[in-house]
Design a protein around this motif. Sequence first.
Motif, short mmCIF file in Angstrom:
data_model
loop_
_atom_site.label_atom_id
_atom_site.label_comp_id
_atom_site.label_asym_id
_atom_site.label_seq_id
_atom_site.Cartn_x
_atom_site.Cartn_y
_atom_site.Cartn_z
N GLU A 36 -9.68 8.31 5.45
CA GLU A 36 -8.99 7.73 4.31
C GLU A 36 -8.95 8.74 3.15
O GLU A 36 -8.93 9.94 3.39
N ALA A 60 0.79 5.69 -0.18
CA ALA A 60 -0.01 6.71 0.49
C ALA A 60 -0.23 7.90 -0.42
O ALA A 60 0.31 8.01 -1.50
N HIS A 109 -2.28 6.02 5.63
CA HIS A 109 -1.29 5.05 5.16
C HIS A 109 0.13 5.46 5.53
O HIS A 109 0.48 6.65 5.46
N THR A 119 2.31 0.82 10.85
CA THR A 119 2.91 2.13 10.59
C THR A 119 4.35 2.22 11.10
O THR A 119 4.98 3.27 10.95
N ASP A 156 4.29 -1.80 6.34
CA ASP A 156 3.18 -2.24 5.51
C ASP A 156 3.61 -3.23 4.45
O ASP A 156 2.78 -3.72 3.68
N GLY A 204 -5.87 1.41 -0.44
CA GLY A 204 -4.49 1.38 0.00
C GLY A 204 -3.50 1.74 -1.10
O GLY A 204 -2.30 1.48 -0.95
N ALA A 264 0.84 -1.21 0.00
CA ALA A 264 0.00 0.00 0.00
C ALA A 264 0.86 1.24 0.00
O ALA A 264 1.84 1.34 0.73
#
Length: 641
Positions: A307, A36, A121, A217, A149, A502, A34
């Motif tokens: 999100e 960001a 993210h 994270t 991640d 994601g 994923a």
Amino acid sequence: MTPPTPTTVLRAPGSLLLAAALALAALLFAAPPASAHASLADSTPGDGEVVAVAPDEITLTFTEQVSLADDGVRVLDPRGEPAEAGAVTDLGDRAHSVALGGDLADGTYTVAWQVVSADSHPISGAFTFSIGAPSATSVTPEAAAPRGDDGASGLLYDVARYAAYGGFVLLGGACLFALRCWPDAASRRAVQRVALTGWTTLATATFALLLLRTPYTGDGDLGDAFDLGGLRDVIETRTGTALVTRLLLLAAAGVFIAVLHGGYARLRAEPEPDEDDAARARDLTFGLALGGTILAIGIAATWAMSEHASTGRQTGLAIPLDIVHLLAVAAWLGGLVTLLVLLRTEPALPRSAVRRFSGVALAAVTALAVTGLYQSWRQVGWSWSALTETSYGRLLLVKVGLVATVLAVAWGSRRRTGRLGENVAEPAEPAEPVAVGGGEGDADAADPERARQLARQRAAMATARRDRARDADPHRAGLRRSVLAEVALAAVLLAVTTGLTGTTPARTAVAESARSGGTAAGDDATAQDPGDLSLPFDTGGVAGQGTARIELTPARTGENTMHIRLVDPEGAPTGAEEIGVALTLPSEDIGPLTFDPLHVDVGHWTATGVRLPRPGAWELALTIRTSDIDQITETVTVTID
């Protein structure tokens, strides 16, 4: 034509569910890590820059708001030893800094950063700069900036996120079906199981997301999931607050489910209710509809406000439309699952219930189309290359294809709905128990083994009667198969949607590619970010020629950050006595808005808090003074979204 036998009916579902499971596994395991929404826009010193003397601090500026832990930025000397002194400082306007220790030796230093984007993210990276002259270093960027991640924690987090979406769909769809399409469904165990499965799955997945947030994270160590200090830090973030809020709303939803499948179901089951019971049923229906709507909007908002919809352009419109999108998904796909279990367990499901759900599904699909088009424009734009050359765009194309396939199957289901019989196979009266081995009924009741045999026999006969009644209408059997196909495709569609949440939006990926000199095309088929400008200048004096490179991020309404770099004709940084900036929006007679950039380094100025109130084609006037008498003002147009 002879109706299909139960064996034939069950073979197709097995194949469809297996295909859905395999597709889901492929999506989860083959999908890229994923990414960001935010990215590193600038740093001081810059990547690869060689400075004559050691700087007092390292400054990082991101394209959007990010959150950092106290050790979110680390500076390592050529031997891999820490060179920073103290925790990270938030400078405001997307900038963060960390102080360096004194007496730093010459050589190459590595700066590793790890932050969490505003859309929840994690992102990380590393770059190098050198003091005096470059040197060998024992630090590699990959080792300096591990990604939580990208590994087991990332996979588990994605699975939990998918389960959370699935639980919300089941919970919302089952409750809506019972309240809107067929109130008698509230008393059916199959529907109760769907609702409880959805509630349990959503609650469990949300709690798992809360625990996994720290390793996800961080550096990926699953042992950190049980770190109470890390959990406290997570709860203080926007995502952590959203997860805790979701758990609180689910506690209230538990009460809602108890009332819906308890008191409401009993009132609806009254064969001949009196006026008082009818009034109570109407009041309870209204209360459940109102309370359920509020709970559903609140739970959906925990996604929308943490999100992709919560960052970027037009968040004031994007968040409510994202809530509508999520509610429409639950109404459509969750209702499909509820309809499927009723078609398999309820021989006398009235045609009116199926038709009501058909109307609900049509409204939900319409809402999905409108909100989906807006979301696609917001995250992709009008560029075909952004669709085909970015991970987000390709996943979006897959999602569109899946939606089209589901709609084609749904069209077949809708045609079958019109052919259903209204009163098909009403439940038969229970048959008298068949005695095993003779004897009187009292004797049978006294023998526990014989009583168990009778119970099994009675259950088998009831199941056989139900199956015969269920398959008495060939159109109903066909509807059941087509709805099952829709559900299987919906499971894959939900996995693709999870992947989209994601993945870096196409607009951001294109802008990042442009900043890094990549080839991905952006809006209007140009590879240049609207906020990155190059402006030649000539003040007329000695050494007064060069190019001003202007970077305005994120080039949107609201607050922006501007970096101005002056280079001479050979590309080396060059200085100026004074720099001034004025921005004007002629179409709306706004401005000029003047800003005084702060001198950061040789040839580098920055201005924070550049607030632009309206979108449009702004005229940027850059004034450069290289001596007391040598000065020029150059103008360029910058498009603000």
